[in-house]
Write an enzyme that holds these catalytic residues in place. Sequence first.
Site, PDB file in Angstrom:
ATOM      1  N   ASP A 168     -50.603  -3.461 -40.433  1.00  0.00           N
ATOM      2  CA  ASP A 168     -51.152  -2.128 -40.207  1.00  0.00           C
ATOM      3  C   ASP A 168     -50.421  -1.066 -41.016  1.00  0.00           C
ATOM      4  OD1 ASP A 168     -53.430  -2.297 -38.583  1.00  0.00           O
ATOM      5  OD2 ASP A 168     -52.218  -2.645 -36.802  1.00  0.00           O
ATOM      6  N   HIS A 176     -59.211 -12.891 -40.835  1.00  0.00           N
ATOM      7  CA  HIS A 176     -59.087 -14.079 -39.988  1.00  0.00           C
ATOM      8  C   HIS A 176     -58.823 -15.333 -40.822  1.00  0.00           C
ATOM      9  CE1 HIS A 176     -61.527 -11.989 -36.571  1.00  0.00           C
ATOM     10  NE2 HIS A 176     -60.251 -11.713 -36.514  1.00  0.00           N
ATOM     11  N   GLU A 203     -45.684   0.841 -37.441  1.00  0.00           N
ATOM     12  CA  GLU A 203     -46.888   0.492 -38.187  1.00  0.00           C
ATOM     13  C   GLU A 203     -47.708   1.727 -38.550  1.00  0.00           C
ATOM     14  OE1 GLU A 203     -48.837  -2.303 -35.594  1.00  0.00           O
ATOM     15  OE2 GLU A 203     -48.295  -1.122 -33.837  1.00  0.00           O
ATOM     16  N   ARG A 235     -44.502  -7.843 -27.251  1.00  0.00           N
ATOM     17  CA  ARG A 235     -45.257  -6.628 -27.576  1.00  0.00           C
ATOM     18  C   ARG A 235     -46.231  -6.342 -26.448  1.00  0.00           C
ATOM     19  NH1 ARG A 235     -49.155  -6.784 -32.662  1.00  0.00           N
ATOM     20  NH2 ARG A 235     -50.452  -7.926 -31.172  1.00  0.00           N
ATOM     21  N   CYS A 274     -42.365  -8.185 -38.290  1.00  0.00           N
ATOM     22  CA  CYS A 274     -43.155  -9.202 -37.597  1.00  0.00           C
ATOM     23  C   CYS A 274     -44.565  -9.292 -38.161  1.00  0.00           C
ATOM     24  CB  CYS A 274     -43.203  -8.939 -36.096  1.00  0.00           C
ATOM     25  SG  CYS A 274     -43.985  -7.382 -35.646  1.00  0.00           S
TER      26      CYS A 274
END
Length: 573
Positions: free
Chosen positions: A441, A191, A417, A329, A488
């Site tokens: 990911d 984060h 991913e 998405r 992305c």
Amino acid sequence: MAEILTGTPVVGGLAYGPALWPGERPDHSPEKLGVGVEVAEDGRADEASRFTGAAATVASRLRERASQNTGVTAEVLAATAGLAEDRGWVGAAKGLIAKGSSAEAAAVAATEQFAAVFTKLGGLMAERVTDLNDVRDRVLAELLGLPEPGVPTPQEPSVLMADDLAPADTAGLDPAMTTALVTRLGGPTSHTAIIARQLGIPCVVAVSGLSDIEAGTPVLVDGNTGLIEVRPDDEMARDRVAEHRRHAELVAGWSGPGVTADGVAIAVLANVADGASARAAVDHPVEGVGLFRTELAFLERADEPTVDEQAAIYREVLDAFAGRKVVIRTLDAGSDKPLRFVRHPDEANPALGVRGDRIALAHPEIRTHQLDAIAQAAMGSDVAPWVMAPMIASPTEAANFAAEVRGRGLVAGVMIEVPAAAILAHAVLAEVDFVSIGTNDLTQYTMAADRMSADLAALTDPWQPAVLHLIASVAAAGRDQGKPVGVCGEAAADPNLACVLVGLGVTSLSSAPVASAAVGARLGEVTEEACRAAAQAALDAVDPATARVAAAAVLDGSVEPSVDDGVRRAASR
């Protein structure tokens, strides 16, 4: 000589200033918390009310902060607010109070229980431990009548340091006064890193020895290399920062579109999460949206939003980017982003469990309703949305999703991913119109390394050569079939890595809007051939640090470009 500390760079740039540490958290000593002092039975109901009232107050404050922010920051704060009222956590604390614990002692003990579970689960769930500890301390402060814990307001431009930073700490930072973030823990997709990108300030994580730096000590932070210089020569440090600012001013003048020095077009796009963040992104030199995260419409809802409610949210983003590309998405929930209106299974490793498109296995209606809402939002709009699914692992899954999307007249794609999807990229691309690589990911799963582990931060670095080889194979499949291949993940926010991605054959780059100018300006300085040579240098490296240095040497012109036939085939257009 200045002392040099090394960490994992996640947001580029230079900053110089005194170290600033967050204020002390509430005292957790048994004496302060009343551990061992049993609350009388007739006072336990009042003690439980004290606890639930404090938790509700903390949740309300966090939700208020979420409403004052946009995009990922708002999403993260809303999820943290949910922790303060999590039924399991609150129930565990109330259970302890019913046995005689004080509200303060119960808050700490319940947190220890859940933190142990989250840590054992690993993956994205382990990321919640920092957030849960932050919620605990805010509830304790409320119970003890102390000021809300967090980051103090700097009196001068400063470098914020911490073991780790919770979303509530970083969300309200002023980039003019907090000029860099440095943490002892965390990873490239923590984060702290994500919010630092939104703020556009340098960030380095997983720095060992950081706790030895005292508040007020001058430090120079290099977000490009991950080096922290403690007590550097003052004049040298200021000169380096001044040079960086001069370059930043040049970058700030970049207005798009994305194109290399020899005229090869590369779309520079934005990641957004709602209408507000999309409208804010329009102020940056982006050509459209490469990733519209739709989770914000679902998180913290007690019931599934209706098709009309979803369509209204999606239409805000389409209207903000009227006439331009918008890639949506579908819901990426589960794991660390559970839905309140879905009963999620208990999983030993949620990061490898029912998340993303896999929710449709048990709840196909959620995906059906979302695609209906996207199609409804597109009606009457001058935007034809591209729609992609997360966590696709096979060509069959890609085909099934594409059929539903195309049945509504929309452009169908999937996220790459999962390593299996990258390995079978030719077969996956045969079923869809485009793919977008989620490097966060993909890196975690390729390297078998929890992206939140500070000990494994080097493994989850997007410059990992193994990850770059997978990206190269996906890009080659796209080139062979004449289909777009975007990135992305936050790797697209690193200007030099963006050039490497282009050299591998990637056709579009989407990241936090604040990164767009730096990425676009860097692309405009180099040729496609130089990008290919930098990609080759990175592919030949044995670790992320070597890859960074080798690619930079090519892009800066200090090494003669050299491209072998493999990269020419993979990246040729």
